[in-house]
Write a protein that holds these residues in place. Structure first.
Motif, PDB file in Angstrom:
ATOM      1  N   GLY A  98     -35.749 -23.293  26.067  1.00  0.00           N
ATOM      2  CA  GLY A  98     -35.302 -24.515  26.728  1.00  0.00           C
ATOM      3  C   GLY A  98     -36.091 -24.799  27.988  1.00  0.00           C
ATOM      4  N   PRO A 147     -35.264 -31.893  33.082  1.00  0.00           N
ATOM      5  CA  PRO A 147     -35.361 -33.050  32.181  1.00  0.00           C
ATOM      6  C   PRO A 147     -36.666 -33.788  32.425  1.00  0.00           C
ATOM      7  N   TRP A 204     -36.307 -36.996  35.916  1.00  0.00           N
ATOM      8  CA  TRP A 204     -35.603 -36.137  36.860  1.00  0.00           C
ATOM      9  C   TRP A 204     -34.250 -36.714  37.251  1.00  0.00           C
ATOM     10  N   HIS A 251     -28.136 -31.323  30.731  1.00  0.00           N
ATOM     11  CA  HIS A 251     -29.201 -31.446  29.733  1.00  0.00           C
ATOM     12  C   HIS A 251     -28.645 -31.621  28.331  1.00  0.00           C
ATOM     13  N   SER A 252     -27.434 -31.166  28.130  1.00  0.00           N
ATOM     14  CA  SER A 252     -26.849 -31.231  26.796  1.00  0.00           C
ATOM     15  C   SER A 252     -25.347 -31.380  26.922  1.00  0.00           C
ATOM     16  N   ASP A 260     -28.046 -35.615  24.594  1.00  0.00           N
ATOM     17  CA  ASP A 260     -28.787 -34.360  24.516  1.00  0.00           C
ATOM     18  C   ASP A 260     -30.254 -34.746  24.598  1.00  0.00           C
ATOM     19  N   LEU A 261     -31.041 -33.997  25.344  1.00  0.00           N
ATOM     20  CA  LEU A 261     -32.413 -34.426  25.616  1.00  0.00           C
ATOM     21  C   LEU A 261     -33.330 -34.304  24.412  1.00  0.00           C
ATOM     22  N   ARG A 275     -34.844 -25.624  22.696  1.00  0.00           N
ATOM     23  CA  ARG A 275     -33.735 -25.752  23.627  1.00  0.00           C
ATOM     24  C   ARG A 275     -32.374 -25.862  22.958  1.00  0.00           C
ATOM     25  N   MET A 295     -29.123 -24.428  24.781  1.00  0.00           N
ATOM     26  CA  MET A 295     -28.543 -25.471  25.624  1.00  0.00           C
ATOM     27  C   MET A 295     -27.400 -26.202  24.936  1.00  0.00           C
ATOM     28  N   SER A 327     -20.662 -29.083  28.381  1.00  0.00           N
ATOM     29  CA  SER A 327     -22.003 -29.507  28.795  1.00  0.00           C
ATOM     30  C   SER A 327     -22.767 -28.306  29.318  1.00  0.00           C
ATOM     31  N   THR A 337     -26.152 -27.319  31.962  1.00  0.00           N
ATOM     32  CA  THR A 337     -27.259 -27.561  32.880  1.00  0.00           C
ATOM     33  C   THR A 337     -27.883 -26.215  33.194  1.00  0.00           C
TER      34      THR A 337
END
Length: 837
Positions: free
Chosen positions: A447, A451, A454, A459-460, A517-518, A524, A528, A597, A599
């Motif tokens: 991961g 991001p 920024w 992130h998820s 989710d990115l 990741r 994540m 979530s 981070t």
């Protein structure tokens, strides 16, 4: 949390359960983007540039509009807003308006009733160009010349990166041996079985849904709102099941934006599926890289310092190039102890399809250089290559020279497994002439730490829906690209709630229905999205447990979730089936849903440019390759691969093994045959730069015939950063394959090939040179002079340390200062050296 309260009885995590969606994929029932049809749907084709670099003088669409079935045409004038995956690389257009920058750049789009009519009409669009000089090599890009983009520089340098950690020259002065080598790693592409495809469905005049074969629905959503000028809430992106991505579908791509614009223009659904040739033009594959590596060693093998220089060919656009360049340097320190380290890198623009992320993004090239040089050092020092590596391993939970926080490091058992399995110590150097063994190792991220855009947001995210019938659905914004991520999330939730993986549904990749989710990149998802799913499941478990405890008249602490039931651990017969437990919780609390979530932890680094490279933890791999070299033809035959991968915990060992062996396959393809090559017609600087192999017939990759026997070892040791201790398994095992093959060639016939792919011609030339008394080597003999990056400073705590926001990348270059060691920084040292993104 490494080990959340686990269900008693048969566990899901660690077992070979049936993959979610696997049956549909093998039976052909999976609906991909190209399978989608809607009422009144039309087809779109793109008119592509036929020259590599030129100004657009005019675009005449009149003939196309008169052709049968044609409904509409768009040009660059209709979509003037630029876009790009990184905020600092907004250099692409959905359709080129002023310039084209490679053969295949899209200039116009035509919609028609059938695919054939659209393709014929796209060919009828007449484009007039003013040809410009073609930049085809790294060396040409570094010269003052016509620029591909207006970067404010006189050359075609896209980004520079320079940083130094510790006194590298002092480290070299302490060395007993200093090795300096030149390496070249050719570019290659992803070759996903599914071609790129997108379908756009308009909803009125200002709303649109795009179904796309993408790894990043969230970032595609951003690009669509930006280029189309729509409010974010009026754009929906649905990531269709993807038939392979490997990084090739992590950019917002031209056709995905153009179909949306055309759908809004015509008021009817539009589909565009690229041909295989067009997929090669999209590219986003491995950067060709020239490298110079200088490393100092003591007699006992200890590394005293290293200086890596890299010049990478980025093609025509930015893509992920800012990260690609920094990954070249930043991730070099995560495998072995490098007390002093310097990196100087340059990414340049050329008139070729844009390069971007491919499996192992940014790291196979410098990993090849480092692992081959380690073997050369072992030979020079008289140390077994396995022992040289074992004696220099990075320490678990340490901080590297460039301030990357490591987690668990399972590389030692990886090396030990492949050494024992291959009988390395008995056989290396003792096989008959023409047969050899080669060893190499690697590390990779679990991961990305920041991001792309920024912000301080998670992130998820995951939402969990629990139905009174006992159904559980995971809503996640991740994408399933063939790696089995749906199964991983289902297993994590099922394990926590005492269910089977098949009891859990997964709804994913829909920007209107799932949390952000990115995307599926940088390995990741397991860590994540998995941690987010674990948090949501634990919260659901708490709610259900409280109601079940009241219903059963027992304490919450005594409840067990297992085998589809919630029961008293001291009296198992006393309990509720899961559906009844959920119904009791719903009666008490109302409709049930939880969220989770994730981070990642903040990097300990506080210098500008530190934002690329940090990961919550890193995976490790080791491989031994056995091969045969035919000295008459130079042909290589790989007979056996022993591969060990440190993955923390195997959520599903069968899926994990498939990912490891898929990486082996792709790594062998890169080192033995794959290359994204180009040619000029004819050889004049202003003439066409043409893709040499834009088809699966000409672009060679391994078949079943070339695939050797593979012995796989899954090395487990739970990592505190991962859900149930899991970390990545999808990319890391590719990285040791190219250097292991190169090292095996040296063991087999005593010549060094410092270039990828290794062709029979290279082997024969090295053998001929050796027989003539010259250096027994084939590889690059020169390295370009690189401009240095901007000298920057340590950021204060008030400024943060994101490494993404402060540098515009256009500052004049000057010699970098020295980044302080961690000890110096703790005493208030204030000098630093990096160039950030």
């Amino acid at each position: 949390m490494v080990d959340p309260p686990r269900s008693e009885g048969p566990a899901v995590v660690g077992t070979a359960f049936e993959r979610l969606g696997g049956r549909e994929r093998v039976t052909g029932e999976t609906v991909y983007a190209d399978d989608l049809t809607f009422p009144r749907m039309v087809h779109l084709a793109l008119t592509r540039a036929t020259i590599p670099h030129g100004r657009i003088i005019g675009v005449d669409t009149s003939k196309a509009l008169e052709m049968p079935g044609v409904l509409g045409v768009l040009t660059g004038a209709d979509l003037p807003t630029p876009y790009g995956i990184f905020p600092i690389s907004q250099d692409e257009h959905a359709l080129c308006g002023e310039k084209v920058r490679f053969v295949g750049d899209p200039v116009a789009a035509v919609a028609a009733l059938t695919e054939e009519e659209a393709q014929h009409a796209a060919l009828a669009v007449e484009v007039t160009y003013e040809p410009l000089a073609t930049i085809s090599t790294i060396e040409e890009a570094l010269e003052p010349f016509d620029t591909i983009h207006d970067t404010g520089r006189e050359n075609n340098v896209h980004r520079l990166s320079s940083f130094t950690f510790g006194d590298v020259e002092a480290g070299f002065s302490e060395a007993d041996e200093i090795l300096e080598d030149l390496f070249f790693y050719e570019g290659n592409t992803h070759l996903a079985l599914e071609q790129h495809s997108a379908v756009a469905v308009p909803e009125g005049e200002d709303r649109v849904t795009v179904y796309a074969s993408t790894q990043v629905p969230h970032y595609l959503h951003r690009a669509l709102t930006q280029v189309l000028g729509l409010e974010a809430a009026k754009v929906r992106v649905v990531a269709s099941p993807t038939g392979g991505g490997f990084g090739g579908k992590t950019d917002p791509l031209n056709h995905e934006i153009v179909v949306a614009a055309m759908a809004l223009h015509l008021g009817r659904p539009v589909r565009c599926t690229l041909s295989r040739e067009e997929v090669f033009y999209c590219h986003r594959g491995r950067h060709p890289a020239k490298m110079r590596l200088r490393t100092g060693f003591r007699r006992d093998g200890a590394i005293t310092g290293q200086h890596l220089e890299a010049a990478i060919d980025g093609g025509a656009y930015g893509s992920y190039g800012v990260a690609s360049l920094l990954y070249h340097g930043a991730l070099q320190t995560t495998t072995y102890r490098l007390p002093r380290y310097r990196f100087d890198g340059s990414r340049v623009f050329t008139n070729k399809p844009p390069c971007g992320p491919k499996r192992g993004h940014g790291t196979p090239q410098p990993r090849f250089a480092f692992e081959v040089q380690l073997d050369k050092a072992a030979e020079r020092l008289g140390i077994d290559p396995a022992d040289l590596r074992l004696d220099n391993l990075a320490e678990a939970h340490s901080v590297t020279a460039n301030w990357l926080q490591l987690g668990t490091v399972g590389l030692r058992p990886c090396i030990e497994a492949v050494v024992e399995g291959s009988r390395w110590r008995e056989r290396r150097g003792r096989l008959p002439r023409g047969r050899g063994l080669g060893l190499a190792c690697s590390a990779y991220m679990s991961g990305a730490g920041l991001p792309i855009v920024w912000n301080q947001l998670p992130h998820s995210g995951v939402q969990l829906h629990l139905d009174r019938s006992g159904g559980v659905t995971v809503f996640s914004g991740h994408t399933e690209i063939g790696q089995g991520s749906d199964s991983v999330l289902a297993a994590i939730v099922a394990e926590t709630l005492g269910l089977e993986a098949g009891d859990v549904r997964v709804a994913r990749g829909d920007t209107a229905l799932t949390p952000v989710d990115l995307g599926s990149y940088s390995s990741r998802v397991t860590l994540m999205a998995g941690n987010a799913a674990l948090q949501a499941a634990e919260r659901a478990r708490e709610i259900i447990a409280a109601s079940a405890a009241d219903e059963l008249g027992v304490g919450v602490e005594g409840l067990v979730f297992a085998e589809g039931r919630v029961f008293d651990s001291s009296e198992p017969a006393r309990g509720l089936d899961f559906a009844a437990a959920v119904a009791a919780a719903e009666e008490r609390n109302g409709t049930l849903g939880t969220t989770g979530s994730y981070t990642p932890p903040r990097t300990p680094a506080r210098y500008q440019g530190s934002g690329v490279g940090p990961s919550p933890t890193y995976s490790y791999s080791a491989a031994v390759v056995e091969l045969e070299v035919d000295e008459m033809t130079g042909m290589l035959t790989v007979d056996h691969v022993w591969i060990a991968h440190d993955l923390g915990t195997a959520i599903n060992p069968v899926l994990a093994r498939g990912q490891v062996e898929g990486s082996v396959y792709m790594g062998l393809g890169e080192v033995l045959m794959e290359e994204q090559a180009f040619r000029r017609l004819p050889r004049r600087r202003s003439d066409a730069l043409v893709h040499r192999h834009p088809s699966m017939l000409e672009y060679k990759s391994p078949t079943f015939h070339e695939m050797p026997e593979v012995t796989t070892y899954l090395i487990e040791g739970p990592d505190p950063a991962g859900p149930f201790g899991a970390k990545e398994v999808g990319q890391g095992p590719l990285l040791p394959m190219p250097p292991a093959v190169a090292n095996a060639v040296a063991d087999a016939v005593g010549v060094r090939i410092d270039q990828v792919p290794i062709s029979p011609e290279m082997v024969l030339k090295a053998l001929t040179a050796h027989q003539a008394g010259s250096e027994a080597r084939f590889g690059p003999t020169s390295f370009p002079d690189l401009p240095l990056g901007e000298s920057l400073r340590v950021l204060t705590p008030e400024e943060g340390g994101d490494g993404l926001s402060a540098d515009d990348g256009h500052s004049p270059a000057r010699k970098p200062a020295t980044m302080p060691t961690r000890e110096e920084a703790s005493k208030g040292a204030e000098s630093a050296s990096t160039s950030s993104l």
